[in-house]
Scaffold this active site. Structure first.
Site, PDB file in Angstrom:
ATOM      1  N   LYS A  33       7.868  -4.257  15.192  1.00  0.00           N
ATOM      2  CA  LYS A  33       8.340  -2.988  14.625  1.00  0.00           C
ATOM      3  C   LYS A  33       9.272  -2.286  15.625  1.00  0.00           C
ATOM      4  CE  LYS A  33       7.230  -1.285  11.199  1.00  0.00           C
ATOM      5  NZ  LYS A  33       7.812  -1.396   9.831  1.00  0.00           N
ATOM      6  N   PHE A  51       0.829  -1.218   0.000  1.00  0.00           N
ATOM      7  CA  PHE A  51       0.000   0.000   0.000  1.00  0.00           C
ATOM      8  C   PHE A  51       0.866   1.272   0.000  1.00  0.00           C
ATOM      9  CE2 PHE A  51      -2.146   2.806   3.376  1.00  0.00           C
ATOM     10  CZ  PHE A  51      -2.749   3.627   2.437  1.00  0.00           C
ATOM     11  N   THR A  56       9.867 -11.455   9.240  1.00  0.00           N
ATOM     12  CA  THR A  56      10.056 -10.338   8.290  1.00  0.00           C
ATOM     13  C   THR A  56      10.426  -9.043   9.010  1.00  0.00           C
ATOM     14  OG1 THR A  56       8.715 -11.163   6.470  1.00  0.00           O
ATOM     15  CG2 THR A  56       8.780  -8.784   6.732  1.00  0.00           C
ATOM     16  N   THR A 111       6.204   2.905  12.779  1.00  0.00           N
ATOM     17  CA  THR A 111       4.813   3.203  13.108  1.00  0.00           C
ATOM     18  C   THR A 111       4.673   3.854  14.482  1.00  0.00           C
ATOM     19  OG1 THR A 111       2.706   2.121  13.638  1.00  0.00           O
ATOM     20  CG2 THR A 111       4.669   0.788  13.926  1.00  0.00           C
ATOM     21  N   ASP A 112       3.577   4.571  14.673  1.00  0.00           N
ATOM     22  CA  ASP A 112       3.314   5.161  16.001  1.00  0.00           C
ATOM     23  C   ASP A 112       2.921   4.088  17.024  1.00  0.00           C
ATOM     24  OD1 ASP A 112       0.743   4.557  15.072  1.00  0.00           O
ATOM     25  OD2 ASP A 112      -0.064   6.586  15.326  1.00  0.00           O
ATOM     26  N   GLU A 113       2.596   2.869  16.534  1.00  0.00           N
ATOM     27  CA  GLU A 113       2.130   1.826  17.468  1.00  0.00           C
ATOM     28  C   GLU A 113       3.225   1.383  18.432  1.00  0.00           C
ATOM     29  OE1 GLU A 113      -0.412  -1.230  16.124  1.00  0.00           O
ATOM     30  OE2 GLU A 113      -1.393   0.039  14.654  1.00  0.00           O
ATOM     31  N   ARG A 144      -7.657   6.935  16.385  1.00  0.00           N
ATOM     32  CA  ARG A 144      -6.456   6.879  15.557  1.00  0.00           C
ATOM     33  C   ARG A 144      -6.257   8.260  14.928  1.00  0.00           C
ATOM     34  NH1 ARG A 144      -6.200   3.028  18.228  1.00  0.00           N
ATOM     35  NH2 ARG A 144      -5.894   0.828  17.647  1.00  0.00           N
ATOM     36  N   PRO A 169      -8.156  -8.242  20.877  1.00  0.00           N
ATOM     37  CA  PRO A 169      -7.465  -8.419  22.163  1.00  0.00           C
ATOM     38  C   PRO A 169      -6.337  -7.389  22.304  1.00  0.00           C
ATOM     39  CG  PRO A 169      -7.579 -10.505  20.951  1.00  0.00           C
ATOM     40  CD  PRO A 169      -8.065  -9.431  20.020  1.00  0.00           C
ATOM     41  N   TYR A 194       2.581  -7.262  16.366  1.00  0.00           N
ATOM     42  CA  TYR A 194       3.008  -6.381  15.257  1.00  0.00           C
ATOM     43  C   TYR A 194       3.830  -5.216  15.795  1.00  0.00           C
ATOM     44  CZ  TYR A 194       2.702  -2.396  12.082  1.00  0.00           C
ATOM     45  OH  TYR A 194       3.011  -1.279  11.319  1.00  0.00           O
ATOM     46  N   ASN A 247      -1.831   6.286  11.317  1.00  0.00           N
ATOM     47  CA  ASN A 247      -2.632   5.475  10.376  1.00  0.00           C
ATOM     48  C   ASN A 247      -2.762   6.141   9.011  1.00  0.00           C
ATOM     49  OD1 ASN A 247      -3.445   4.412  13.052  1.00  0.00           O
ATOM     50  ND2 ASN A 247      -4.823   3.163  11.790  1.00  0.00           N
TER      51      ASN A 247
HETATM   52  P1  NAD Z   1       1.385  -3.583   3.296  1.00  0.00           P
HETATM   53  O1  NAD Z   1       1.096  -4.787   4.114  1.00  0.00           O
HETATM   54  O2  NAD Z   1       0.324  -3.020   2.433  1.00  0.00           O
HETATM   55  O3  NAD Z   1       2.635  -3.877   2.325  1.00  0.00           O
HETATM   56  C1  NAD Z   1       3.782  -4.558   2.757  1.00  0.00           C
HETATM   57  C2  NAD Z   1       4.602  -4.918   1.535  1.00  0.00           C
HETATM   58  O4  NAD Z   1       5.796  -5.591   1.988  1.00  0.00           O
HETATM   59  C3  NAD Z   1       3.889  -5.877   0.564  1.00  0.00           C
HETATM   60  O5  NAD Z   1       4.090  -5.461  -0.765  1.00  0.00           O
HETATM   61  C4  NAD Z   1       4.572  -7.221   0.810  1.00  0.00           C
HETATM   62  O6  NAD Z   1       4.581  -8.060  -0.328  1.00  0.00           O
HETATM   63  C5  NAD Z   1       5.971  -6.770   1.198  1.00  0.00           C
HETATM   64  N1  NAD Z   1       6.670  -7.771   2.039  1.00  0.00           N
HETATM   65  C6  NAD Z   1       6.207  -8.415   3.133  1.00  0.00           C
HETATM   66  N2  NAD Z   1       7.137  -9.251   3.619  1.00  0.00           N
HETATM   67  C7  NAD Z   1       8.225  -9.127   2.815  1.00  0.00           C
HETATM   68  C8  NAD Z   1       9.519  -9.707   2.809  1.00  0.00           C
HETATM   69  N3  NAD Z   1       9.887 -10.619   3.734  1.00  0.00           N
HETATM   70  N4  NAD Z   1      10.393  -9.343   1.844  1.00  0.00           N
HETATM   71  C9  NAD Z   1      10.039  -8.442   0.901  1.00  0.00           C
HETATM   72  N5  NAD Z   1       8.827  -7.853   0.858  1.00  0.00           N
HETATM   73  C10 NAD Z   1       7.937  -8.186   1.800  1.00  0.00           C
HETATM   74  O7  NAD Z   1       1.947  -2.514   4.324  1.00  0.00           O
HETATM   75  P2  NAD Z   1       1.782  -0.924   4.339  1.00  0.00           P
HETATM   76  O8  NAD Z   1       0.530  -0.571   5.028  1.00  0.00           O
HETATM   77  O9  NAD Z   1       2.070  -0.409   2.981  1.00  0.00           O
HETATM   78  O10 NAD Z   1       2.985  -0.544   5.319  1.00  0.00           O
HETATM   79  C11 NAD Z   1       4.296  -0.309   4.801  1.00  0.00           C
HETATM   80  C12 NAD Z   1       5.218   0.028   5.959  1.00  0.00           C
HETATM   81  O11 NAD Z   1       4.734   1.183   6.634  1.00  0.00           O
HETATM   82  C13 NAD Z   1       5.292  -1.081   7.024  1.00  0.00           C
HETATM   83  O12 NAD Z   1       6.622  -1.167   7.469  1.00  0.00           O
HETATM   84  C14 NAD Z   1       4.370  -0.587   8.133  1.00  0.00           C
HETATM   85  O13 NAD Z   1       4.796  -1.070   9.384  1.00  0.00           O
HETATM   86  C15 NAD Z   1       4.558   0.912   8.022  1.00  0.00           C
HETATM   87  N6  NAD Z   1       3.414   1.738   8.472  1.00  0.00           N
HETATM   88  C16 NAD Z   1       2.161   1.504   7.993  1.00  0.00           C
HETATM   89  C17 NAD Z   1       1.115   2.354   8.352  1.00  0.00           C
HETATM   90  C18 NAD Z   1      -0.292   2.140   7.834  1.00  0.00           C
HETATM   91  O14 NAD Z   1      -1.209   2.819   8.291  1.00  0.00           O
HETATM   92  N7  NAD Z   1      -0.527   1.256   6.883  1.00  0.00           N
HETATM   93  C19 NAD Z   1       1.361   3.427   9.226  1.00  0.00           C
HETATM   94  C20 NAD Z   1       2.655   3.617   9.709  1.00  0.00           C
HETATM   95  C21 NAD Z   1       3.683   2.779   9.312  1.00  0.00           C
HETATM   96  O1  DAU Z   2      -0.960   3.480  13.605  1.00  0.00           O
HETATM   97  C1  DAU Z   2      -0.274   3.000  12.499  1.00  0.00           C
HETATM   98  C2  DAU Z   2      -0.757   1.607  12.169  1.00  0.00           C
HETATM   99  O2  DAU Z   2      -2.057   1.749  11.603  1.00  0.00           O
HETATM  100  C3  DAU Z   2       0.154   0.845  11.208  1.00  0.00           C
HETATM  101  O3  DAU Z   2       1.399   0.652  11.821  1.00  0.00           O
HETATM  102  C4  DAU Z   2      -0.454  -0.505  10.823  1.00  0.00           C
HETATM  103  O4  DAU Z   2       0.352  -1.144   9.854  1.00  0.00           O
HETATM  104  C5  DAU Z   2      -1.831  -0.251  10.237  1.00  0.00           C
HETATM  105  O5  DAU Z   2      -2.458  -1.479   9.952  1.00  0.00           O
HETATM  106  C6  DAU Z   2      -2.688   0.556  11.216  1.00  0.00           C
HETATM  107  O6  DAU Z   2      -2.987  -0.239  12.401  1.00  0.00           O
HETATM  108  P1  DAU Z   2      -4.457  -0.227  13.062  1.00  0.00           P
HETATM  109  O7  DAU Z   2      -4.609  -1.444  13.861  1.00  0.00           O
HETATM  110  O8  DAU Z   2      -4.723   1.088  13.722  1.00  0.00           O
HETATM  111  O9  DAU Z   2      -5.338  -0.268  11.697  1.00  0.00           O
HETATM  112  P2  DAU Z   2      -6.670  -1.082  11.304  1.00  0.00           P
HETATM  113  O10 DAU Z   2      -7.119  -0.515   9.998  1.00  0.00           O
HETATM  114  O11 DAU Z   2      -6.485  -2.538  11.431  1.00  0.00           O
HETATM  115  O12 DAU Z   2      -7.684  -0.613  12.435  1.00  0.00           O
HETATM  116  C7  DAU Z   2      -7.987   0.753  12.651  1.00  0.00           C
HETATM  117  C8  DAU Z   2      -8.926   0.817  13.851  1.00  0.00           C
HETATM  118  O13 DAU Z   2     -10.186   0.250  13.469  1.00  0.00           O
HETATM  119  C9  DAU Z   2      -8.451   0.030  15.041  1.00  0.00           C
HETATM  120  O14 DAU Z   2      -8.817   0.718  16.235  1.00  0.00           O
HETATM  121  C10 DAU Z   2      -9.222  -1.295  14.952  1.00  0.00           C
HETATM  122  C11 DAU Z   2     -10.531  -0.875  14.297  1.00  0.00           C
HETATM  123  N1  DAU Z   2     -11.164  -1.884  13.417  1.00  0.00           N
HETATM  124  C12 DAU Z   2     -10.387  -2.507  12.479  1.00  0.00           C
HETATM  125  C13 DAU Z   2     -10.943  -3.464  11.648  1.00  0.00           C
HETATM  126  C14 DAU Z   2     -10.085  -4.165  10.616  1.00  0.00           C
HETATM  127  C15 DAU Z   2     -12.509  -2.143  13.521  1.00  0.00           C
HETATM  128  O15 DAU Z   2     -13.217  -1.542  14.370  1.00  0.00           O
HETATM  129  N2  DAU Z   2     -13.061  -3.091  12.700  1.00  0.00           N
HETATM  130  C16 DAU Z   2     -12.332  -3.782  11.783  1.00  0.00           C
HETATM  131  O16 DAU Z   2     -12.892  -4.646  11.071  1.00  0.00           O
END
Ligand code: NAD
Ligand code: DAU
Length: 355
Positions: A162, A10, A98, A132-134, A222, A289, A158, A187
């Site tokens: 990180k 993403f 990973t 991530t902020d998590e 979030r 959980p 997770y 997020n």
């Molecule tokens: P995502 O799950 O959409 O994408 C992860 C990508 O990494 C995928 O293309 C997957 O194929 C690749 N990947 C997984 N394992 C691998 C491996 N062993 N070797 C090579 N490639 C591999 O994740 P995202 O939401 O795009 O997040 C990207 C980064 O940003 C992550 O490090 C995540 O922790 C961080 N992040 C995400 C968010 C969020 O809200 N999505 C917020 C803050 C930080």
């Molecule tokens: O804060 C940054 C993080 O944000 C990233 O590091 C993670 O990669 C990313 O997945 C995201 O984590 P969250 O757990 O906050 O995202 P998620 O979209 O899974 O959930 C957002 C909020 O919504 C969380 O409080 C859980 C809630 N939720 C999620 C799902 C999937 C629901 O209420 N229902 C759902 O079905």
């Protein structure tokens, strides 16, 4: 040239697209193409010689060393990760492999490569860890937002994976002098987000007339950031961040989950009117959980030092996102098949929600 890992996911794919839209510096994109990686995200780069895609694992020492030797990148930006909290609860092993070992492997390879550089190539090299902020844990309603100095207190497998990687990045700078940068972002939402995450999941379930699962009381908070803004923040940190430093990136946009869900239902109702209000599909289900109550980011450091600010606000970003999912039904149809259905059954049946 730069080496990006996880650039078919993403945020990584949005980053690669933005990088090549803003300049001509080539990108080597190393991605394992797990369930979350999708080359269709990069369709617009087909035939573009500036983008070199390599299918492979960040945890493969030979491959990473070979890519560094062959392409001599001036930076490595690590997006690759297992990224979904609920998956880490049902199966943490891949997160350890990973997120922790894979990041370690990248650090080791980067250190060996950087040791062999000289002059400006050496002083200019950067290893940027996308985090991530998590890692900071959970805030109470009145707590101050996370700063770069907030103590780590990860609560999910997770977040712990990180956090472990962030500590290794810190140690590689402190011990070996590797010029690292770490970004801790809130997020993200926007185009190409895999529909296991809240925002695309709500959009797709609503359009399909399926229940919209809200965990617990829906009041977890979030801080939402449009993905393009995260990418521009990373570019800015890469350009001007000080080696060894950490930068928090956030949207200044704290919302309770139920507010996010209701906003999405309202925007969908406007853009794709349905017989019944979409909000009637909202279904409260068993909580995650260890569900962190609130995340909030103080982005004062990146704003003050590097002049970065988000360009998009929550209302505008939400509308753009809904519009994108409505216009890209084929993308969502493709990613919602197979593995995704199995995941929906595994995660939501146990919560008492129809998948
Ligand atoms: P995502 O799950 O959409 O994408 C992860 C990508 O990494 C995928 O293309 C997957 O194929 C690749 N990947 C997984 N394992 C691998 C491996 N062993 N070797 C090579 N490639 C591999 O994740 P995202 O939401 O795009 O997040 C990207 C980064 O940003 C992550 O490090 C995540 O922790 C961080 N992040 C995400 C968010 C969020 O809200 N999505 C917020 C803050 C930080
Ligand atoms: O804060 C940054 C993080 O944000 C990233 O590091 C993670 O990669 C990313 O997945 C995201 O984590 P969250 O757990 O906050 O995202 P998620 O979209 O899974 O959930 C957002 C909020 O919504 C969380 O409080 C859980 C809630 N939720 C999620 C799902 C999937 C629901 O209420 N229902 C759902 O079905």
């Amino acid at each position: 040239m730069i080496l990006v890992t996880g650039g078919a996911g993403f945020i990584g794919s949005n980053f690669v697209l933005q990088w090549l839209a803003k300049g001509d510096e080539p990108v080597v994109n190393l991605d394992k193409l797990t369930y979350a990686g999708n080359l269709r995200n990069l369709d617009s780069l087909r035939g573009d010689a500036r983008h070199i895609f390599v299918k492979g694992d960040i945890d493969d020492p030979k491959l990473v060393a070979q890519l560094l030797r062959e392409h001599q990148p001036r930076a490595l930006v690590n997006f690759a990760a297992e990224s979904h909290v609920d998956r880490s609860i049902l199966g943490p092993a891949e997160f350890v492999r990973t997120n922790i070992h894979g990041s370690f492997n990248l650090l080791e390879a980067a250190r060996a490569y950087w040791d062999g550089l000289a002059g400006e190539a050496k002083s200019g090299f950067r290893f940027l860890q996308v985090s991530t902020d998590e890692v900071y844990g959970s805030l109470a309603a009145t707590d101050a937002p996370f700063r770069e100095t907030t103590a780590y207190a990860p609560n999910s497998p997770y977040a712990a994976s990180k956090a472990a990687a962030d500590h290794m990045v810190r140690a590689y700078h402190h011990t070996y002098g590797l010029p690292t940068l770490t970004t801790n972002c809130s997020n993200n939402y926007g185009p190409f987000q895999f529909p296991e995450k809240l925002i695309p999941l709500v959009i797709l379930n609503a359009l399909a007339g399926k229940p919209i699962p809200v965990y617990g009381d829906g009041k977890n908070v979030r801080d939402w950031l449009y993905v393009d803004d995260h990418c521009s923040g990373i570019r800015r940190v890469l350009e001007a961040g000080r080696p060894g430093e950490v930068y928090n990136i956030g949207g200044n946009s704290e919302k309770a989950n139920i507010e996010v869900v209701q906003t999405l239902c309202a925007v969908l109702g406007e853009l794709r009117p349905a017989a019944k209000p979409y909000a009637s599909l909202i279904s409260y289900v068993k909580d995650r959980p260890g569900h962190d109550r609130r995340y909030a980011i103080d982005a004062g450091k990146i704003r003050g030092e590097l002049g970065w600010q988000p360009a998009e606000n929550f209302a505008g970003g939400m509308r753009k996102t809904v519009e994108w999912y409505l216009a890209n039904a084929e993308w969502t149809r493709q990613v919602s098949s197979g593995e995704y259905q199995q995941w929906m059954n595994a995660n939501y049946e146990a919560r008492g929600a129809a998948a």
